[in-house]
Structure formats: C-alpha cells, structure tokens
Design a protein around this motif. Structure first.
Motif, PDB file in Angstrom:
ATOM      1  N   ASN A  14     -20.438  21.357  45.443  1.00  0.00           N
ATOM      2  CA  ASN A  14     -21.189  20.897  46.609  1.00  0.00           C
ATOM      3  C   ASN A  14     -20.277  20.367  47.721  1.00  0.00           C
ATOM      4  O   ASN A  14     -20.730  19.638  48.608  1.00  0.00           O
ATOM      5  N   ASP A  15     -19.002  20.751  47.644  1.00  0.00           N
ATOM      6  CA  ASP A  15     -18.026  20.481  48.714  1.00  0.00           C
ATOM      7  C   ASP A  15     -17.778  18.997  48.957  1.00  0.00           C
ATOM      8  O   ASP A  15     -17.499  18.586  50.100  1.00  0.00           O
ATOM      9  N   TYR A  16     -17.857  18.194  47.924  1.00  0.00           N
ATOM     10  CA  TYR A  16     -17.462  16.788  48.042  1.00  0.00           C
ATOM     11  C   TYR A  16     -15.954  16.713  47.817  1.00  0.00           C
ATOM     12  O   TYR A  16     -15.472  16.979  46.722  1.00  0.00           O
ATOM     13  N   SER A  17     -15.225  16.361  48.859  1.00  0.00           N
ATOM     14  CA  SER A  17     -13.767  16.311  48.736  1.00  0.00           C
ATOM     15  C   SER A  17     -13.272  14.958  48.248  1.00  0.00           C
ATOM     16  O   SER A  17     -12.125  14.820  47.831  1.00  0.00           O
ATOM     17  N   LEU A  18     -14.144  13.937  48.318  1.00  0.00           N
ATOM     18  CA  LEU A  18     -13.784  12.614  47.809  1.00  0.00           C
ATOM     19  C   LEU A  18     -14.913  12.083  46.935  1.00  0.00           C
ATOM     20  O   LEU A  18     -16.074  12.082  47.350  1.00  0.00           O
ATOM     21  N   VAL A  19     -14.541  11.616  45.740  1.00  0.00           N
ATOM     22  CA  VAL A  19     -15.498  10.966  44.840  1.00  0.00           C
ATOM     23  C   VAL A  19     -15.029   9.526  44.619  1.00  0.00           C
ATOM     24  O   VAL A  19     -13.864   9.292  44.297  1.00  0.00           O
ATOM     25  N   ILE A  20     -15.937   8.592  44.824  1.00  0.00           N
ATOM     26  CA  ILE A  20     -15.656   7.195  44.484  1.00  0.00           C
ATOM     27  C   ILE A  20     -16.394   6.904  43.189  1.00  0.00           C
ATOM     28  O   ILE A  20     -17.623   6.836  43.168  1.00  0.00           O
ATOM     29  N   ALA A  21     -15.632   6.781  42.097  1.00  0.00           N
ATOM     30  CA  ALA A  21     -16.225   6.497  40.786  1.00  0.00           C
ATOM     31  C   ALA A  21     -16.255   4.983  40.595  1.00  0.00           C
ATOM     32  O   ALA A  21     -15.249   4.310  40.795  1.00  0.00           O
ATOM     33  N   ILE A  22     -17.405   4.482  40.210  1.00  0.00           N
ATOM     34  CA  ILE A  22     -17.577   3.030  40.101  1.00  0.00           C
ATOM     35  C   ILE A  22     -18.155   2.677  38.732  1.00  0.00           C
ATOM     36  O   ILE A  22     -19.071   3.337  38.245  1.00  0.00           O
ATOM     37  N   ASP A  23     -17.588   1.646  38.103  1.00  0.00           N
ATOM     38  CA  ASP A  23     -17.988   1.174  36.777  1.00  0.00           C
ATOM     39  C   ASP A  23     -17.694   2.206  35.693  1.00  0.00           C
ATOM     40  O   ASP A  23     -18.299   2.196  34.627  1.00  0.00           O
ATOM     41  N   CYS A  24     -16.780   3.095  35.942  1.00  0.00           N
ATOM     42  CA  CYS A  24     -16.359   4.082  34.946  1.00  0.00           C
ATOM     43  C   CYS A  24     -15.115   4.784  35.481  1.00  0.00           C
ATOM     44  O   CYS A  24     -14.749   4.610  36.644  1.00  0.00           O
ATOM     45  N   GLY A  25     -14.463   5.572  34.623  1.00  0.00           N
ATOM     46  CA  GLY A  25     -13.362   6.412  35.080  1.00  0.00           C
ATOM     47  C   GLY A  25     -11.983   6.006  34.605  1.00  0.00           C
ATOM     48  O   GLY A  25     -11.043   6.794  34.699  1.00  0.00           O
ATOM     49  N   ILE A  26     -11.835   4.787  34.070  1.00  0.00           N
ATOM     50  CA  ILE A  26     -10.493   4.305  33.735  1.00  0.00           C
ATOM     51  C   ILE A  26      -9.859   5.114  32.604  1.00  0.00           C
ATOM     52  O   ILE A  26      -8.636   5.113  32.439  1.00  0.00           O
ATOM     53  N   LYS A  27     -10.686   5.842  31.830  1.00  0.00           N
ATOM     54  CA  LYS A  27     -10.152   6.652  30.731  1.00  0.00           C
ATOM     55  C   LYS A  27     -10.263   8.154  30.986  1.00  0.00           C
ATOM     56  O   LYS A  27     -10.010   8.960  30.089  1.00  0.00           O
ATOM     57  N   ALA A  28     -10.619   8.524  32.201  1.00  0.00           N
ATOM     58  CA  ALA A  28     -10.923   9.930  32.499  1.00  0.00           C
ATOM     59  C   ALA A  28      -9.660  10.740  32.804  1.00  0.00           C
ATOM     60  O   ALA A  28      -9.556  11.393  33.843  1.00  0.00           O
ATOM     61  N   VAL A  29      -8.714  10.747  31.882  1.00  0.00           N
ATOM     62  CA  VAL A  29      -7.435  11.433  32.110  1.00  0.00           C
ATOM     63  C   VAL A  29      -7.642  12.935  32.266  1.00  0.00           C
ATOM     64  O   VAL A  29      -7.177  13.550  33.242  1.00  0.00           O
ATOM     65  N   GLU A  30      -8.335  13.544  31.310  1.00  0.00           N
ATOM     66  CA  GLU A  30      -8.551  14.992  31.366  1.00  0.00           C
ATOM     67  C   GLU A  30      -9.457  15.374  32.528  1.00  0.00           C
ATOM     68  O   GLU A  30      -9.245  16.433  33.168  1.00  0.00           O
ATOM     69  N   ARG A  31     -10.460  14.557  32.819  1.00  0.00           N
ATOM     70  CA  ARG A  31     -11.375  14.864  33.918  1.00  0.00           C
ATOM     71  C   ARG A  31     -10.634  14.853  35.259  1.00  0.00           C
ATOM     72  O   ARG A  31     -10.957  15.622  36.172  1.00  0.00           O
ATOM     73  N   MET A  32      -9.659  13.975  35.402  1.00  0.00           N
ATOM     74  CA  MET A  32      -8.895  13.921  36.652  1.00  0.00           C
ATOM     75  C   MET A  32      -7.990  15.145  36.798  1.00  0.00           C
ATOM     76  O   MET A  32      -7.725  15.603  37.923  1.00  0.00           O
ATOM     77  N   GLN A  33      -7.540  15.682  35.683  1.00  0.00           N
ATOM     78  CA  GLN A  33      -6.749  16.917  35.742  1.00  0.00           C
ATOM     79  C   GLN A  33      -7.617  18.066  36.236  1.00  0.00           C
ATOM     80  O   GLN A  33      -7.180  18.894  37.054  1.00  0.00           O
ATOM     81  N   LEU A  34      -8.866  18.111  35.757  1.00  0.00           N
ATOM     82  CA  LEU A  34      -9.809  19.127  36.236  1.00  0.00           C
ATOM     83  C   LEU A  34     -10.096  18.934  37.719  1.00  0.00           C
ATOM     84  O   LEU A  34     -10.119  19.908  38.488  1.00  0.00           O
ATOM     85  N   ALA A  35     -10.332  17.678  38.123  1.00  0.00           N
ATOM     86  CA  ALA A  35     -10.617  17.391  39.536  1.00  0.00           C
ATOM     87  C   ALA A  35      -9.467  17.842  40.433  1.00  0.00           C
ATOM     88  O   ALA A  35      -9.678  18.370  41.529  1.00  0.00           O
ATOM     89  N   LYS A  36      -8.252  17.639  39.958  1.00  0.00           N
ATOM     90  CA  LYS A  36      -7.075  18.034  40.737  1.00  0.00           C
ATOM     91  C   LYS A  36      -7.047  19.549  40.930  1.00  0.00           C
ATOM     92  O   LYS A  36      -6.754  20.050  42.018  1.00  0.00           O
ATOM     93  N   GLN A  37      -7.376  20.284  39.868  1.00  0.00           N
ATOM     94  CA  GLN A  37      -7.412  21.744  39.957  1.00  0.00           C
ATOM     95  C   GLN A  37      -8.474  22.216  40.947  1.00  0.00           C
ATOM     96  O   GLN A  37      -8.312  23.249  41.600  1.00  0.00           O
ATOM     97  N   LEU A  38      -9.548  21.429  41.061  1.00  0.00           N
ATOM     98  CA  LEU A  38     -10.667  21.807  41.941  1.00  0.00           C
ATOM     99  C   LEU A  38     -10.551  21.186  43.327  1.00  0.00           C
ATOM    100  O   LEU A  38     -11.482  21.270  44.143  1.00  0.00           O
ATOM    101  N   ASN A  39      -9.418  20.516  43.595  1.00  0.00           N
ATOM    102  CA  ASN A  39      -9.157  19.886  44.907  1.00  0.00           C
ATOM    103  C   ASN A  39     -10.192  18.810  45.269  1.00  0.00           C
ATOM    104  O   ASN A  39     -10.642  18.724  46.417  1.00  0.00           O
ATOM    105  N   VAL A  40     -10.556  18.038  44.278  1.00  0.00           N
ATOM    106  CA  VAL A  40     -11.464  16.910  44.497  1.00  0.00           C
ATOM    107  C   VAL A  40     -10.683  15.620  44.258  1.00  0.00           C
ATOM    108  O   VAL A  40     -10.153  15.411  43.168  1.00  0.00           O
TER     109      VAL A  40
END
Length: 566
Positions: A134-160
């Motif tokens: 949906n073309d969101y180039s910035l995501v602000i994750a709140i109250d979660c995300g501190i352990k999302a190592v693999e998810r951030m690798q995916l986000a990087k590949q998708l330019n998010v």
C-alpha cells in the motif's frame, strides 16, 4: 488462602519527625511518605503537586534524533506513514495517540493492528507486506517491534523504513530499523525506564514538538490516552509516569476524547477518575475488541470525531465485552479444575486446545490470584500452541521462559507477564522444564501470598482530614499503591452481615475492642465464611485500605478489607 502479613518497620524516625514539622500532617502519613522515598520538602512538593515541567528531555532517549529526522523527512515529502501497534490497551491507545496528533501534519496516515489469532503479537509478515503493497514508505511501530529482527530484514528488502517505539526487554541483537526508541536498551541513558508503550510514543511526539518549536498544549490534551495505557499496562506510577498519569486522569475527568467519554459512560464513571476505574471499567472494554475479534474497532473509537459513529462502535464493544465476560468465566472454571489436579506442582502450565486465545491472559491472572503460583495458560490456534503467562512476587517469569527458548517459536514480555508460542510437539518437554525451573527457584514459603502493611492505625485516626490528605497520594499504582493499614483487636459492633450473591461477602461494622466511640464500616469480599466467628464478639485483626463509599447520595470513609486474622 493463608496470607503472610508483613508490617513495615520505619527506620528513619528522625526523617519522619522532620517531615511532620514541615508538612503539619499526621505522623502516620509522614511515615508512609518517608518509606516511599519522599523525605524532604522538595520531594513532597513534587509528589503532591506534579508538574509537566518535571518531564524529562525526550532527546535523552537513544535514537530520538534519528527518529525525528526520519519523521520530518516523511512529512516534508508527503510520504505515506503507517502507524503499527499491538492489539491490547497499551497498543491501541498508542496508535490512537500518534494518529490523532500526526493527523494535524499529514493527510497520508494509516494504521494497522495485527490480528491476535492469525498474526499474533508483534510485527507480522502480513503487516510488513501490507505496508509495502500500500506504498507506506515509513512505519512507526509502537508497543512492539523490539524483537522483530527477521521482520526488519524483510522490510529492508521491500524498501519500507521502520521507527520502533517499544518498552519491552530487548535481546542482544536489535532489529535493523531507522531508529529504535526503547528506554530498556542497554545503551540508552534515558533516566526513567518504566514508560508504557504509549508513554514512549508520547516522548516521541514531545521531541517532535520541541524540534519544530510547536507548543505542546495540543499534545497535553491527549494525556488521557497515556493515563489509560499506564493503568492498563500496570507500569510503575512513579517519576515521569506519576506526572503523566496525574494530568491524564485530570483530562479524562474534564475533557476526554470522544471515544473515552463513551467508555466512561458505559462504565458508569462520574466525577473523579482513578487508575483503578481505568483498570476495571475502561481497559477491559478497549481490550474486548481485540480479544473477541480485531482491535481495529477500539482504535476507530479512540480516533473518531463523529459522535454517531462513536456511539455505534461503543455499543458493539459493549456487546463484545459481555461475551468476553461469559467466556472468561467458563474458561476460568475449567482452568481451576486443571490447576486443582496439579496441586503438588509449584508452577502451573494449563492447556486446552479449545480455549480462546484472546482470554488466556485474563484467566492466567485469575489462576495466580486463586493458587498463587507462576501460571501459563496455553491454547491452540492455527496448529500452534500459544498463550499467556503471569507470575507471583519474586519470580522472574520472563527469565524462566527465556531458559526454555529452544522449545519456543517466539516469546516476549516482562518479569511478571509474558506471551509465548511453542514449537510443535514440545508441550510436554516445556511443561516439565518450566516446573523444574520454578521448583529450583522458589521455596515453599514463597508460594504464600504476602500482604505488605504500611502502618498500624487506630480507628480513631480515620478522620475526614486524614482521608483528605491520603487522597492526595493518588494516583495509586505499582510502586505507589494505596497504603495498607492494620488495626488489631477490633470487634463486630453487632450490625455486620453477609451480602452479595451466595452471601460470599461481608458488610462489616467495627469498633475497637475496648472503645466503642469510633465505629467504622467496611467491606470484605469473599470472606463470608468468617461471619459465624466474628459475629460472636471475638476480637480479630484486620488489614485494609481506605476508600470513599457513595451510598444513596451519602459519602463515607469505608475500610476495604484485604485480610482478617481471628
């Protein structure tokens, strides 16, 4: 259940005397203040008169400069920004806070709350893909995300790009996000470590205001959301949280956002609002949406300006909350049966594949309350066994679960509350290892609940003036609980009786054993079985908190009995 009473023995008598001279209030109240670290006039002033000027500089938080720089870039370039939050009260209030505030500066905002049942806790693959698609180039994750190592690798590949705002305990490896705001980072020197997730979001917006020379008045009107998160996430009500809760409750009383006003009405809350009101009347209703369906409705309620829409959403949430209560009662009864069959164990791992995943956290709390043992409630969803855990005083639940990490797909949480998902076929091994860890850590005497008593108090001291000062100790919560008092050798004045469904509770009318000049009323929940003993005139000891009871338009100071020893 037997309880151990522990009466605090004040060792700083000189400080108490000094503070009493300065404040001119009862010695018992001064002793409680000193015990809580409030031992001079300046500290007392900050305690009794919290000020927004006392809030810490948000730029003391690690990565705050990076987070603000990325947000400013997104706003300047009119990028699409997605606010991603957890499905509990802290998460939904966090999303609402960021959305409500940033909507003044962007027309390209969206929000995303993962489905508890299909995606689980934290940043999900579905959520990352949704942002990219949906073309969101910035995501602000709140109250979660501190352990999302693999998810951030995916986000990087998708330019998010991601800005993570969290307050949970991080692992050694941090996700590769643009910025990670978390006061519990080992490399973060922020002076207060116990913010709620919404509190971290508030600091982020406070930093944004400072960087743009924007008056913070608008932000301060949203502290009602922060107060709700502080109460519901059971974080320490000291330091910065005391200030935020104090002004947030004031906002909640006088001019809350539309959604919270509707929830106040449903909860029958009038006049002053306490953190206890939030915990028992507002929080469960916000949670009901995410427990029974998805939490989107709760966020919509907290961000809408349309009164008709707010009424409709609130009505739906009320229905869901009623369904949640019924389900809660059924599952709790089943869990109690299982727990009773495992009385020899020091830790409880209870499992039923048919239990609702959205209810297990509540049930875990109820089992701890009844059996006073570290408890994990598990169910099955989409061929995965997952659930929630709750602990008792002195037992680090997070650490215990971490010792079973090889048996888990994921886990997260705090010392006293956590969530986890098991690897397939590992339930038996996990149950055995968890029991071994609990048994090696806790002695039998530690499985007896403790009542910490602040002071000995005679009934004659319970006056309107005494209670008026005590009320100024609020807001009450972790690390600043409502003071517990003990009065020894009281007797039934002859008017006590059993009350409530099944006559389970006691309505008490009490007097000192040797002095009937100071009669006090009290309520003792689930202690109806003691009626026969106390009605015979036998003296007994009580420990209690004080509360105001409004009955038929008449206000009185009432003893809320925590325990009775005959």
């Amino acid at each position: 259940m037997n309880k151990t009473w522990i009466l605090n023995k004040c060792t700083k008598v000189d400080k108490v005397e000094e503070l009493q001279k300065l404040l001119g209030i009862d010695e018992v109240l001064c002793r409680i203040l000193v015990d809580r670290g409030i031992d001079d006039f300046d500290k007392a002033k900050r305690f009794f008169r919290p000020s927004l000027d006392e809030l810490h500089d948000p730029f003391l938080m690690k990565d705050m400069d990076k987070a603000i720089e990325r947000l400013q870039k997104a706003l300047i370039n009119n990028e699409k920004i997605l606010i991603y939050g957890d499905y509990d009260v802290d998460g939904t209030t966090s999303v609402a806070l960021l959305y409500n505030f940033l909507s003044d500066y962007s027309n390209n905002l969206g929000f995303y709350v993962p489905d508890r049942y299909n995606e689980g806790y934290g940043i999900s693959i579905n959520g990352v893909n949704y942002a990219a698609e949906n073309d969101y180039s910035l995501v602000i994750a709140i109250d979660c995300g501190i352990k999302a190592v693999e998810r951030m690798q995916l986000a990087k590949q998708l330019n998010v790009d991601f800005i993570i705002c969290d307050h949970h305990t991080p692992d050694e490896q941090l996700p590769e996000a643009v910025a990670i705001l978390d006061p519990l980072r080992t490399d973060c020197n922020y002076p207060f470590k116990h913010l709620s997730g919404c509190g971290v979001g508030f600091k982020f917006l406070q930093a944004f205001c400072q960087s743009q020379n924007i008056p913070q008045d608008r932000l301060f009107t949203m502290l009602d959301l922060v107060a709700v998160s502080i109460a519901s996430d059971i974080v320490s009500v000291t330091d910065e949280n005391r200030v935020l809760a104090y002004y947030g409750l004031k906002q909640l009383k006088e001019n809350p956002c539309l959604g919270l006003q509707k929830l106040k009405e449903l909860g029958g809350i009038k006049g002053n609002v306490t953190l206890s009101d939030v915990v028992f009347k507002i929080g469960p209703r916000i949670n009901a949406s995410g427990r029974m369906k998805t939490a989107d409705a709760s966020v919509e309620l907290l961000i809408t300006q349309d009164s008709t829409l707010a009424d409709a959403i609130a009505e739906d949430i009320q229905k869901l909350n009623n369904q949640r209560k019924d389900l809660d009662q059924t599952i709790t009864e089943q869990a109690i049966t299982q727990a009773s069959e495992n009385k020899a164990k020091k830790g409880l791992v209870l499992y039923n594949p048919s239990w609702s995943k959205g209810i297990v956290g509540i049930v875990a709390s109820r089992i701890v309350e009844k059996f006073y043992k570290p408890t994990i409630i598990l169910t099955e969803e989409n061929n995965k066994i997952s659930g929630s855990a709750r602990s008792i005083e002195g037992f680090d639940l997070y650490d215990a679960i971490a010792q079973c990490e090889d048996l888990l797909d994921n886990f997260g949480g705090h010392k006293y509350a956590a969530g986890l998902t098991l690897k397939k076929g590992k339930l038996q091994e996990f149950t055995e290892r968890f029991e071994q860890i609990v048994s090696e850590t806790l002695a039998q005497k530690e499985l007896v609940p403790k009542v910490y008593i602040d002071a000995d108090l005679s009934l004659s001291k319970i006056t309107t003036q005494f209670y008026k000062i005590l009320k100024q100790f609020e807001p009450f919560g972790p690390d600043n609980m409502s003071p517990v008092f003990v009065t020894k050798n009281v007797v039934d004045y002859g008017m006590s009786r059993r009350v409530g469904k099944g006559k389970k509770h006691l309505r008490l009318t009490l007097a000192d054993y040797d002095n009937f000049s100071h009669i006090k009323n009290g309520i003792a929940f689930s202690m109806g079985d003691l009626y026969e003993t106390i009605s015979k005139g036998n003296p007994f000891d009580i420990c209690y908190t004080l509360q105001e009871n409004n009955y038929s338009g008449r206000k009185e100071i009432q003893l809320h009995i925590k325990d009775i020893k005959v």
